[in-house]
Design a protein around this motif. Structure first.
Motif, mmCIF file in Angstrom:
data_model
loop_
_atom_site.group_PDB
_atom_site.id
_atom_site.type_symbol
_atom_site.label_atom_id
_atom_site.label_comp_id
_atom_site.label_asym_id
_atom_site.label_seq_id
_atom_site.Cartn_x
_atom_site.Cartn_y
_atom_site.Cartn_z
ATOM 1 N N THR A 37 0.852 -1.197 0.000
ATOM 2 C CA THR A 37 0.000 0.000 0.000
ATOM 3 C C THR A 37 0.883 1.240 0.000
ATOM 4 O O THR A 37 1.238 1.775 1.055
ATOM 5 C CB THR A 37 -0.968 -0.038 1.203
ATOM 6 O OG1 THR A 37 -1.677 -1.277 1.160
ATOM 7 C CG2 THR A 37 -1.970 1.104 1.138
ATOM 8 N N THR A 40 -6.182 0.438 -5.983
ATOM 9 C CA THR A 40 -6.935 -0.335 -4.983
ATOM 10 C C THR A 40 -7.263 -1.722 -5.535
ATOM 11 O O THR A 40 -7.284 -2.703 -4.795
ATOM 12 C CB THR A 40 -8.198 0.422 -4.574
ATOM 13 O OG1 THR A 40 -9.006 0.657 -5.729
ATOM 14 C CG2 THR A 40 -7.841 1.760 -3.929
ATOM 15 N N LEU A 66 -4.430 -4.147 -4.958
ATOM 16 C CA LEU A 66 -4.433 -4.668 -3.583
ATOM 17 C C LEU A 66 -5.429 -5.823 -3.460
ATOM 18 O O LEU A 66 -5.148 -6.847 -2.828
ATOM 19 C CB LEU A 66 -4.772 -3.553 -2.593
ATOM 20 C CG LEU A 66 -3.766 -2.398 -2.549
ATOM 21 C CD1 LEU A 66 -4.264 -1.305 -1.605
ATOM 22 C CD2 LEU A 66 -2.386 -2.897 -2.098
ATOM 23 N N VAL A 103 -11.329 -1.156 0.404
ATOM 24 C CA VAL A 103 -10.278 -0.137 0.453
ATOM 25 C C VAL A 103 -10.957 1.223 0.475
ATOM 26 O O VAL A 103 -11.597 1.615 -0.500
ATOM 27 C CB VAL A 103 -9.327 -0.234 -0.758
ATOM 28 C CG1 VAL A 103 -8.155 0.723 -0.577
ATOM 29 C CG2 VAL A 103 -8.812 -1.659 -0.947
ATOM 30 N N LEU A 128 -7.796 -0.581 4.971
ATOM 31 C CA LEU A 128 -7.859 -1.913 4.358
ATOM 32 C C LEU A 128 -8.652 -2.800 5.300
ATOM 33 O O LEU A 128 -8.293 -2.943 6.476
ATOM 34 C CB LEU A 128 -6.453 -2.504 4.197
ATOM 35 C CG LEU A 128 -5.424 -1.674 3.448
ATOM 36 C CD1 LEU A 128 -4.068 -2.386 3.474
ATOM 37 C CD2 LEU A 128 -5.861 -1.430 2.011
#
Ligand code: MF3
Ligand code: CO
Length: 263
Positions: free
Chosen positions: A37, A43, A46, A80, A104
């Motif tokens: 991150t 996002t 992730l 996120v 998160l």
């Protein structure tokens, strides 16, 4: 809506073992995600990492496809939520930047039993008020966890969050709450992050709760975006969110979603 009076199930040893395992995976995946991150990552990237981690570990996502009360099924394995987004931000093409604060939120299940945790990260130097909001929200969760000993009452948890958050002039979000957790990600009781102390059932060993303060730098009111999931502050102020899954034991709280290096 579950009221304080509804029965809170005490988990069996077998259930607790499964939740311990699920929660450890959740904690480890959040640590992996923390490393990724950084400014420039999207996002959606992730979320992709979290999907791979789920596959590699042989666990199940708690979030993917989740859709209570006629909501569209949640499309990711991760939430996120950036800056004025409070919770349930859907991963996508948004690129994170220096100065953002990013929540998160990740959940996974082993043998059908869930663990749920969230952390808010400050990317690079952030404005002083943003850093303070993050620090105070994490501290509010710690104060809440301190209350989780046998004999205390359910409302002592949220009361501790509210006192800590408001002592700094911040606001506690009312529209989302902590929850019991087990075979379902969301079980009774609901656990507001505010209210008077000393109300509700007494806490007993074997109860497991997900405690998740959501704190804003402005008004406590939130709005839901057109995607039907993303909750943002109504006044555009910053929000922070931390969460742990916690077992109450004879000896006090056991934070199931904490491994060395965790929040
Ligand atoms: N930690 C959040 C919660 O307890 C995660 C829910 S996201 C969802 O509500 F997609 F699963 F709904
Ligand atoms: Co939760």
């Amino acid at each position: 809506m579950m009221a304080f009076g509804d029965a809170i199930r005490v988990k069996t040893r077998r259930e607790i073992d499964a939740m311990r395992e699920a929660s450890r995976h959740v904690a480890e995946v959040l640590l992996e995600l923390r490393e990724l991150t950084k400014p420039g990552v999207t996002t959606g990237e992730l979320d992709q990492h979290a999907r791979k981690a789920i596959r590699k570990r042989g666990v199940e996502s708690s979030f993917l496809g989740y859709g209570p009360y006629g909501l569209p099924p949640y499309p990711g394995v991760l939430c996120v939520s950036v800056n004025d987004e409070v919770v349930h931000g859907i991963p996508g093409s948004r690129e994170l930047g220096e100065g953002d604060i990013v929540s998160l939120d990740f959940g996974a299940a082993c043998e059908g039993y869930h663990g749920d945790s969230a952390v808010t990260l400050a990317l690079g130097p952030v404005p002083a008020v943003a850093q303070k909001l993050v620090d105070v929200t994490r501290d509010a969760l710690d104060r809440a966890i301190e209350q989780m000993v046998p004999g205390k009452r359910l409302s002592d948890i949220g009361h501790a969050v509210q006192v800590r958050a408001e002592s700094e002039g911040f606001s506690v979000v009312r529209q989302f709450v902590g929850h019991g957790i087990g075979r379902e990600m969301h079980e009774p009781p609901q656990i507001p992050n505010y209210g008077p102390a000393g109300r509700g059932p007494r806490l007993r060993p074997g109860m497991v709760f997900a405690i998740e303060p959501m704190v804003t730098a402005g008004s406590p009111d939130v709005e839901i975006l057109e995607d039907e999931w993303t909750a943002v502050t109504a006044d555009g102020s910053l929000a922070a969110h931390f969460e742990h899954t916690i077992l109450i034991t004879e000896n006090g709280p056991e934070v199931l979603t904490r491994v060395p290096g965790s929040h």
